[in-house]
Design an enzyme around this catalytic site. Sequence first.
Site, PDB file in Angstrom:
ATOM      1  N   LYS A  48      27.802  31.743  56.537  1.00 26.68           N
ATOM      2  CA  LYS A  48      27.922  30.625  55.589  1.00 26.68           C
ATOM      3  C   LYS A  48      29.233  29.868  55.789  1.00 26.68           C
ATOM      4  O   LYS A  48      29.251  28.650  55.878  1.00 26.68           O
ATOM      5  CB  LYS A  48      27.857  31.157  54.149  1.00 26.68           C
ATOM      6  CG  LYS A  48      28.275  30.137  53.108  1.00 26.68           C
ATOM      7  CD  LYS A  48      28.258  30.692  51.693  1.00 26.68           C
ATOM      8  CE  LYS A  48      29.567  31.222  51.177  1.00 26.68           C
ATOM      9  NZ  LYS A  48      30.555  30.264  50.719  1.00 26.68           N
ATOM     10  N   ASN A  49      30.347  30.614  55.809  1.00 30.25           N
ATOM     11  CA  ASN A  49      31.634  29.924  55.795  1.00 30.25           C
ATOM     12  C   ASN A  49      31.968  29.259  57.131  1.00 30.25           C
ATOM     13  O   ASN A  49      32.875  28.422  57.193  1.00 30.25           O
ATOM     14  CB  ASN A  49      32.754  30.862  55.336  1.00 30.25           C
ATOM     15  CG  ASN A  49      32.615  31.157  53.845  1.00 30.25           C
ATOM     16  OD1 ASN A  49      31.873  30.465  53.133  1.00 30.25           O
ATOM     17  ND2 ASN A  49      33.312  32.175  53.362  1.00 30.25           N
ATOM     18  N   CYS A 104      32.937  28.442  43.433  1.00 29.65           N
ATOM     19  CA  CYS A 104      33.133  29.618  42.589  1.00 29.65           C
ATOM     20  C   CYS A 104      34.491  29.560  41.905  1.00 29.65           C
ATOM     21  O   CYS A 104      35.462  29.095  42.487  1.00 29.65           O
ATOM     22  CB  CYS A 104      33.040  30.881  43.440  1.00 29.65           C
ATOM     23  SG  CYS A 104      31.376  31.213  44.025  1.00 29.65           S
ATOM     24  N   ARG A 120      42.417  26.910  42.341  1.00 30.70           N
ATOM     25  CA  ARG A 120      42.081  26.759  43.757  1.00 30.70           C
ATOM     26  C   ARG A 120      42.681  25.442  44.265  1.00 30.70           C
ATOM     27  O   ARG A 120      41.989  24.444  44.406  1.00 30.70           O
ATOM     28  CB  ARG A 120      40.560  26.816  43.958  1.00 30.70           C
ATOM     29  CG  ARG A 120      39.998  28.176  43.557  1.00 30.70           C
ATOM     30  CD  ARG A 120      38.547  28.347  43.889  1.00 30.70           C
ATOM     31  NE  ARG A 120      38.299  28.463  45.312  1.00 30.70           N
ATOM     32  CZ  ARG A 120      37.113  28.776  45.828  1.00 30.70           C
ATOM     33  NH1 ARG A 120      36.102  29.025  45.040  1.00 30.70           N
ATOM     34  NH2 ARG A 120      36.952  28.842  47.133  1.00 30.70           N
ATOM     35  N   PRO A 121      44.005  25.447  44.521  1.00 29.09           N
ATOM     36  CA  PRO A 121      44.668  24.207  44.926  1.00 29.09           C
ATOM     37  C   PRO A 121      44.293  23.801  46.353  1.00 29.09           C
ATOM     38  O   PRO A 121      43.807  24.630  47.129  1.00 29.09           O
ATOM     39  CB  PRO A 121      46.154  24.574  44.857  1.00 29.09           C
ATOM     40  CG  PRO A 121      46.206  26.049  45.037  1.00 29.09           C
ATOM     41  CD  PRO A 121      44.906  26.608  44.543  1.00 29.09           C
ATOM     42  N   ASP A 167      36.134  38.562  50.170  1.00 25.49           N
ATOM     43  CA  ASP A 167      34.730  38.278  49.855  1.00 25.49           C
ATOM     44  C   ASP A 167      33.861  39.535  49.854  1.00 25.49           C
ATOM     45  O   ASP A 167      32.662  39.470  49.568  1.00 25.49           O
ATOM     46  CB  ASP A 167      34.165  37.231  50.835  1.00 25.49           C
ATOM     47  CG  ASP A 167      34.849  35.886  50.657  1.00 25.49           C
ATOM     48  OD1 ASP A 167      35.463  35.662  49.605  1.00 25.49           O
ATOM     49  OD2 ASP A 167      34.779  35.055  51.594  1.00 25.49           O
ATOM     50  N   ARG A 170      23.318  30.658  46.795  1.00 24.56           N
ATOM     51  CA  ARG A 170      24.211  29.755  47.526  1.00 24.56           C
ATOM     52  C   ARG A 170      24.572  30.341  48.880  1.00 24.56           C
ATOM     53  O   ARG A 170      24.839  29.608  49.826  1.00 24.56           O
ATOM     54  CB  ARG A 170      25.522  29.576  46.748  1.00 24.56           C
ATOM     55  CG  ARG A 170      25.487  28.571  45.631  1.00 24.56           C
ATOM     56  CD  ARG A 170      26.881  28.355  45.091  1.00 24.56           C
ATOM     57  NE  ARG A 170      27.832  28.299  46.195  1.00 24.56           N
ATOM     58  CZ  ARG A 170      29.103  28.675  46.124  1.00 24.56           C
ATOM     59  NH1 ARG A 170      29.596  29.117  45.014  1.00 24.56           N
ATOM     60  NH2 ARG A 170      29.882  28.590  47.183  1.00 24.56           N
TER      61      ARG A 170
END
Length: 426
Positions: A22-23, A117, A122-123, A305, A397
């Site tokens: 996925k990533n 998520c 989450r900058p 993860d 997802r």
Amino acid sequence: MEKFAVTGGNRLSGEVSISGAKNAAVAIIPAVVLSDGICRIENVPNIADVTLIASILEAMGADVKRLNKSTLQIDPSGIKTPVASYELVRHMRASYYLLGALLGKFHRAEVALPGGCDFGVRPIDQHLKGFAALGASHNVSNGMIRVKSEKLLGSHIYLDVVSVGATMNVMLAAAKAEGRTIIENAAKEPHIVDLANFLNSMGADIRGAGTDIIKIRGVSRLNGAAYSIIPDQIEAGTYMAAVAAAGGDVLIKNVITKHLESITAKLREMGVEVEEYDDAVRVRRTGELRHCNIITMPHPGFPTDMQPQMAAVLIKAKGTSIVKEGVWDNRFKYVDELRRMGAKISVNEKTAVIEGVDVLNASPLKSTDLRAGAAMIIAALSANGTSNIEDIQYIERGYEDVVEKFRSLGADIKRIHTTETNTQTA
Ligand code: EPU
């Protein structure tokens, strides 16, 4: 509303094949924007995040064809706008890769602020710092980020935190910049290497991906390419953890065993047998599980993860385990769900202390995010009774055919429809 009903107690056996990562896919698909030709991408996972990113490109003018379940052909020549639709983009964190890709292509990009998520702040300051070093200014208003530059010039960038997203975004923006870009303190995850290999197959000149210094010599043109995405390290790890929790004997195929080393090492510490083959692992658990300690770190450390899935195994291991989260500020939201099943977990800031119990009891469960949802399935497989898991859209997802794959291993899991409405927003 749709839920998963999972009845625990069945041992897992047989074979399961792992889908594309996925990533990697969510960065490689936007990278096609940079190409002057048609790209064919194979081993694409058939998951909601991929459908979403492909439909964003389509809405922008790309011609996207699904040649079969796992192959996309994308002709980006119809993309004439650097603006990505707010309605589609805001649901997906990884849509920030469009910033780097569109900036590289048009020297301008306008993309909605990322969603995704929720596990703490989450900058994207490091992404913006990288773009600024290449000569791009940015502003944020009305939920949109706008970046632009007269021209992109290669530069030396030191990332203050090791960030997967910032490393990939700078690679995308720098692939066609003038001159040489050096990224120091780069992330080293397998999907970073996969994106670099894809860009190089289009004609980019990127070296060092997989180490903490990446050197990019900008090129003026990128061609179409055919490329196959690597197998998903986390999907593979999730099935490995599921076998550990439920017990059984499963061959997990289409994996890169090197990417699974940290997961394999921890499972072995817990008393699980893992045999490695060229592109498969066999995972067997017959005896009791032992406790172990885990700390998540950027690659090659233990992947964040996989943290919730491993906690879902450790809740039934003998003894006390300590799990420290080293990447995200708030990745223990799922713990309340496990406690309702009888798990003994206490959390102090970024550390969870887990005292293994002998018995878990089924309970209604919620997926608080993608990997937490995977952890709920794992815990439910080793509990007495039937657990109904809500908010499965998070799980879908990132996991292809999750019900079918678990059922093929003998798990008692099914999708059920209820008339209740889901009140939680994504
Ligand atoms: N960070 C900053 N500034 C930035 C970027 C990141 O301070 O500009 C911080 C974050 O707050 C975090 C750490 O750096 O504490 C690492 O964040 P990173 O940028 O590496 O994460 P990401 O790129 O947003 C990707 C994966 C995540 C995975 C992390 C870490 C994608 C689409 N997402 O996120 O995957 O947890 O890397 O490996 O690639 C998942 O698949 O379940 C998932 C959440």
